[in-house]
Structures are given as structure tokens and as C-alpha cells.
Design a protein around this motif. Structure first.
Motif, mmCIF file in Angstrom:
data_model
loop_
_atom_site.group_PDB
_atom_site.id
_atom_site.type_symbol
_atom_site.label_atom_id
_atom_site.label_comp_id
_atom_site.label_asym_id
_atom_site.label_seq_id
_atom_site.Cartn_x
_atom_site.Cartn_y
_atom_site.Cartn_z
ATOM 1 N N MET A 290 0.830 -1.198 0.000
ATOM 2 C CA MET A 290 0.000 0.000 0.000
ATOM 3 C C MET A 290 0.870 1.256 0.000
ATOM 4 O O MET A 290 0.614 2.211 -0.755
ATOM 5 C CB MET A 290 -0.916 -0.006 1.238
ATOM 6 N N LEU A 291 1.901 1.265 0.828
ATOM 7 C CA LEU A 291 2.776 2.427 0.918
ATOM 8 C C LEU A 291 3.575 2.636 -0.358
ATOM 9 O O LEU A 291 3.839 3.771 -0.764
ATOM 10 C CB LEU A 291 3.730 2.270 2.108
ATOM 11 N N ASN A 292 3.968 1.543 -0.987
ATOM 12 C CA ASN A 292 4.730 1.665 -2.232
ATOM 13 C C ASN A 292 3.882 2.326 -3.312
ATOM 14 O O ASN A 292 4.370 3.182 -4.054
ATOM 15 C CB ASN A 292 5.189 0.287 -2.702
ATOM 16 N N TRP A 293 2.590 1.958 -3.396
ATOM 17 C CA TRP A 293 1.716 2.617 -4.366
ATOM 18 C C TRP A 293 1.640 4.119 -4.069
ATOM 19 O O TRP A 293 1.715 4.951 -4.977
ATOM 20 C CB TRP A 293 0.304 2.017 -4.336
ATOM 21 N N GLY A 294 1.496 4.463 -2.797
ATOM 22 C CA GLY A 294 1.430 5.865 -2.420
ATOM 23 C C GLY A 294 2.685 6.622 -2.791
ATOM 24 O O GLY A 294 2.625 7.750 -3.301
ATOM 25 N N ALA A 295 3.837 5.992 -2.553
ATOM 26 C CA ALA A 295 5.111 6.649 -2.864
ATOM 27 C C ALA A 295 5.289 6.825 -4.369
ATOM 28 O O ALA A 295 5.701 7.892 -4.845
ATOM 29 C CB ALA A 295 6.269 5.846 -2.284
ATOM 30 N N LYS A 298 2.981 9.517 -5.592
ATOM 31 C CA LYS A 298 3.040 10.776 -4.847
ATOM 32 C C LYS A 298 1.679 11.111 -4.233
ATOM 33 O O LYS A 298 1.213 12.257 -4.273
ATOM 34 C CB LYS A 298 3.528 11.917 -5.740
ATOM 35 N N ALA A 299 1.055 10.079 -3.674
ATOM 36 C CA ALA A 299 -0.294 10.213 -3.120
ATOM 37 C C ALA A 299 -0.249 10.480 -1.623
ATOM 38 O O ALA A 299 0.612 9.952 -0.908
ATOM 39 C CB ALA A 299 -1.105 8.947 -3.390
ATOM 40 N N GLY A 300 -1.184 11.291 -1.151
ATOM 41 C CA GLY A 300 -1.326 11.522 0.277
ATOM 42 C C GLY A 300 -2.043 10.363 0.939
ATOM 43 O O GLY A 300 -2.457 9.393 0.286
ATOM 44 N N ALA A 301 -2.239 10.481 2.254
ATOM 45 C CA ALA A 301 -2.838 9.395 3.020
ATOM 46 C C ALA A 301 -4.257 9.092 2.559
ATOM 47 O O ALA A 301 -4.654 7.919 2.446
ATOM 48 C CB ALA A 301 -2.828 9.747 4.506
ATOM 49 N N GLU A 302 -5.047 10.125 2.286
ATOM 50 C CA GLU A 302 -6.442 9.912 1.897
ATOM 51 C C GLU A 302 -6.536 9.195 0.553
ATOM 52 O O GLU A 302 -7.325 8.250 0.391
ATOM 53 C CB GLU A 302 -7.174 11.257 1.832
ATOM 54 N N GLU A 303 -5.729 9.618 -0.397
ATOM 55 C CA GLU A 303 -5.757 8.986 -1.709
ATOM 56 C C GLU A 303 -5.233 7.553 -1.642
ATOM 57 O O GLU A 303 -5.755 6.646 -2.314
ATOM 58 C CB GLU A 303 -4.918 9.807 -2.700
ATOM 59 N N GLU A 306 -7.978 5.418 -0.229
ATOM 60 C CA GLU A 306 -9.030 5.180 -1.216
ATOM 61 C C GLU A 306 -8.597 4.128 -2.230
ATOM 62 O O GLU A 306 -9.373 3.241 -2.609
ATOM 63 C CB GLU A 306 -9.375 6.487 -1.929
ATOM 64 N N HIS A 307 -7.340 4.190 -2.663
ATOM 65 C CA HIS A 307 -6.827 3.201 -3.607
ATOM 66 C C HIS A 307 -6.851 1.810 -2.977
ATOM 67 O O HIS A 307 -7.226 0.824 -3.637
ATOM 68 C CB HIS A 307 -5.399 3.569 -4.033
ATOM 69 N N PHE A 308 -6.467 1.718 -1.716
ATOM 70 C CA PHE A 308 -6.502 0.422 -1.019
ATOM 71 C C PHE A 308 -7.924 -0.130 -0.986
ATOM 72 O O PHE A 308 -8.161 -1.302 -1.278
ATOM 73 C CB PHE A 308 -5.964 0.588 0.407
ATOM 74 N N LEU A 309 -8.886 0.706 -0.625
ATOM 75 C CA LEU A 309 -10.275 0.253 -0.527
ATOM 76 C C LEU A 309 -10.831 -0.177 -1.881
ATOM 77 O O LEU A 309 -11.653 -1.108 -1.957
ATOM 78 C CB LEU A 309 -11.143 1.361 0.074
ATOM 79 N N LYS A 310 -10.389 0.468 -2.953
ATOM 80 C CA LYS A 310 -10.888 0.125 -4.285
ATOM 81 C C LYS A 310 -10.214 -1.119 -4.859
ATOM 82 O O LYS A 310 -10.836 -1.843 -5.646
ATOM 83 C CB LYS A 310 -10.676 1.309 -5.240
ATOM 84 N N THR A 311 -8.964 -1.361 -4.496
ATOM 85 C CA THR A 311 -8.201 -2.443 -5.130
ATOM 86 C C THR A 311 -7.986 -3.660 -4.245
ATOM 87 O O THR A 311 -7.561 -4.706 -4.738
ATOM 88 C CB THR A 311 -6.822 -1.927 -5.588
ATOM 89 N N GLU A 312 -8.258 -3.535 -2.960
ATOM 90 C CA GLU A 312 -8.030 -4.655 -2.033
ATOM 91 C C GLU A 312 -9.327 -5.067 -1.349
ATOM 92 O O GLU A 312 -9.352 -5.334 -0.150
ATOM 93 C CB GLU A 312 -6.974 -4.260 -0.995
ATOM 94 N N GLU A 313 -10.392 -5.163 -2.131
ATOM 95 C CA GLU A 313 -11.685 -5.534 -1.555
ATOM 96 C C GLU A 313 -11.650 -6.911 -0.899
ATOM 97 O O GLU A 313 -12.324 -7.148 0.110
ATOM 98 C CB GLU A 313 -12.773 -5.498 -2.633
ATOM 99 N N ASP A 314 -10.875 -7.822 -1.467
ATOM 100 C CA ASP A 314 -10.809 -9.160 -0.892
ATOM 101 C C ASP A 314 -10.207 -9.147 0.510
ATOM 102 O O ASP A 314 -10.429 -10.077 1.296
ATOM 103 C CB ASP A 314 -9.994 -10.089 -1.788
ATOM 104 N N VAL A 315 -9.444 -8.086 0.831
ATOM 105 C CA VAL A 315 -8.849 -7.967 2.165
ATOM 106 C C VAL A 315 -9.838 -7.330 3.144
ATOM 107 O O VAL A 315 -10.226 -7.937 4.139
ATOM 108 C CB VAL A 315 -7.547 -7.137 2.118
#
Length: 332
Positions: A290-295, A298-303, A306-315
Motif C-alpha cells: 500500500m505504501l509503495n503505491w502511495g510513494a 506521490k499520493a497523500g494518506a487519503e488517496e 481510497e486506492h486500497f479500498l478500491k483495489t483490495e476488496e478481498d482484504v
């Protein structure tokens, strides 16, 4: 009759929350403030939980700035914030233990299922090409592989920046393993410089041996192998992190528990929320990814959340009832 209807409605709400026939309810009208700690993983987790509690459970949620020591102190004395989504207990161990005993706070469960990790690492490509290099004890035989550009007769080990607690620990381990004759203990000067040195080596597929910790974006991006050390020994470690102690020894870094801390009132007034928090543990690989995607983006915590919630639904859908998951997905 009116009282009877109200009582009956309450029963149906309760049955719905437990049986899944109706949407789970927050359980409290009080504002649930969540500490947004000032490091990437904790900040992203705060936004993830805020979204799920607000959109899925209908809670009144607010994010507030936080850090381990001031957040835990406020929770212990004021019952605020209600939730610390990534609390490193090791930094506030005595105070937190007392708060648990006195009933001021609660541990909902682990935030990082396999605990935080610290150690000495080499790239996976180095490990594959050098199968004899598995333990810290093996390093002297491979000093030439990790030659110091400023002192080619010695290897270079990338340690912690000045002032970090791991700087003292690494120096102690360097002494305990008698590495001074074959390696230089190199200070990168800053956390950014350490990251840059690691990234440069991986991108060029060059040899490097270094200290690092997780969960982090770099650990999520690059395939690295931890060098083996003896099992963690608390007594040895206590000496290693005390600069005045002379009897340095061989010991792995501790694996401190990282929990979801809450004010006690949350469990009493909103047991559904507390139960949710007991299910939210992620492992190092999941958080680092998750952090690697953010880095990279260049995404902030909120973005990032949101990416985690959209792409890791199985989790995350395993954390909540189906009706809650549907509400969150609809909101996204």
C-alpha cells in the motif's frame, strides 16, 4: 403501545446488527475521533477506518493529528482520541500497561499481524548469486563484494542516520560480530539518504548490505532478504541499546507489537466498532504494498487509503458484514 413499538424496533435493530438482516449500526452518537499519526502507514490506516466507519456503520467520525506519545497520553487521561489505528506499544509500554490495568484504554487487536520488523538486509539478487551469505556471521567473507567506494579494502554497511535509536543498536551489533576489521559502519546522514542509497543499488542491481525496517514503501517495492541473527534476547538487547553498557552481544532486533488502541468508552458504547477494529490487522507485505503505491504515485494518506479500498476488496471486506461492505463500495 408506543413504548412497546419502540422496544420492538430496538430488538429488530439489534437482531439486524448480529444476524445481517439489517445494516450494522455504529452504536454511539458520540464523535469517534481517529488519530492520524504522522507517518505514512498509520495515516493511511486512519483514513481507511474513517471511511469504513462513516460510510459503512454511519458513525460520526473525525480525524485528528497524532503521534505515539501524545496520542496515548491523551487517550489515557481524557479518553480522546477514541482510536489510535497504529500504536507502537514499545514506545509507551509502561504507561499503556498501566492504562489497561486501570481500564482507561483497550487493545482492540493487532494493527500489524506479524509485528514491525527491523534487521540487516541484502537484495534478493545478491542472495541468489551468493548462497553462502545467509547470516550476519558470514559477512566478513563477503567484504569485497560490498566494497566501500571510499575505502575499497573494507566493506560498507549502511547503518542508521545520526540520532536514530537504531544507530546505537547497529554499532553494538557491529562490535558483537567483530565486523570492524572487514567493514566500515557507514552513516548515511539522513533517512532520505539511506533510502536513496538503497534505491540506487536496487535499480542498478548492485550489491548492498544495509539496515532497514518495515512496513515501508521500499520494503514493498524491492525484493530483499534478511540476514539471520540469533533469536532476540531482551537482556542482551538492553545492553546493546545502552551506550554505557560494555558487554555487547548478538541478538536479533525485537519485534514490537503494533496494536489498534482505543479509549475504553468505545468498547462500552460501540461494541460493533470495537469488534470491527479487532479484525483489521494487515501484515507487513500488505502495508508495504500500500505504501509503495502511495510513494510511486506521490499520493497523500487519503488517496492511498481510497486506492486500497478500491483495489483490495478481498482484504477489507473480510473485516465487515456484507451489508457494510456494500455501503462502503457504493460510497467509493
Amino acid at each position: 403501545m408506543q413504548k412497546f413499538k419502540l422496544a420492538l424496533a430496538t430488538v429488530f435493530v439489534a437482531l439486524g446488527a448480529t444476524g445481517g438482516a439489517m445494516a450494522a449500526e455504529c452504536g454511539t452518537d458520540r464523535k469517534i475521533d481517529i488519530a492520524e499519526m504522522n507517518w505514512p502507514s498509520a495515516a493511511a490506516l486512519a483514513h481507511i477506518h474513517a471511511t469504513i466507519l462513516e460510510e459503512g456503520y454511519g458513525c460520526n467520525v473525525e480525524l485528528v493529528a497524532g503521534d505515539s506519545v501524545p496520542t496515548s497520553a491523551s487517550m489515557l487521561s481524557k479518553g480522546r482520541p477514541a482510536i489510535a489505528p497504529e500504536l507502537w506499544i514499545g514506545t509507551v509500554q509502561d504507561q499503556w500497561k498501566k492504562g489497561l490495568e486501570e481500564g482507561a484504554v483497550k487493545d482492540a487487536g493487532l494493527a500489524i499481524s506479524d509485528g514491525a520488523v527491523e534487521g540487516w538486509w541484502i537484495p534478493a539478487y545478491v542472495a541468489a548469486e551468493n548462497p553462502g551469505l545467509k547470516r550476519v556471521e558470514d559477512l566478513p567473507e563477503y567484504a569485497e563484494l560490498f566494497a566501500d567506494p571510499d575505502d575499497p579494502d573494507q566493506g560498507r554497511f549502511y547503518s542508521c542516520p545520526p540520532g536514530w535509536g537504531c544507530e546505537i543498536a547497529n554499532a553494538a551489533l557491529f562490535e558483537a560480530y567483530d565486523l570492524e576489521e572487514s567493514f566500515n559502519l557507514f552513516s548515511p546522514g539522513s533517512g532520505g539518504n539511506l533510502d536513496a542509497s538503497i534505491v540506487r543499488a536496487f535499480e542498478r542491481e548492485e550489491p548492498i548490505v544495509f539496515y532497514y525496517w518495515g512496513p515501508t514503501a521500499i520494503m514493498g517495492k524491492y525484493d530483499m532478504v534478511q540476514l539471520e541473527m540469533p533469536e532476540h534476547d531482551p537482556e542482551v538487547w538492553a545492553c546493546n541499546v545502552e551506550s554505557s553498557c560494555e558487554d555487547k552481544g548478538k541478538s536479533a532486533f525485537p519485534t514490537p507489537p503494533v496494536t489498534v488502541g482505543t479509549a475504553a468508552w468505545l468498547a462500552e458504547e460501540a461494541p460493533v466498532v470495537f469488534d470491527y477494529l479487532s479484525e483489521v490487522a494487515l501484515n507487513n507485505v500488505q502495508i508495504s504494498k500500500m505504501l509503495n503505491w502511495g510513494a510511486e504515485n506521490k499520493a497523500g494518506a487519503e488517496e492511498t487509503a481510497e486506492h486500497f479500498l478500491k483495489t483490495e476488496e478481498d482484504v477489507w471486506t473480510d473485516w465487515v458484514p456484507a451489508d457494510v461492505a456494500e455501503k462502503v463500495k457504493a460510497a467509493l
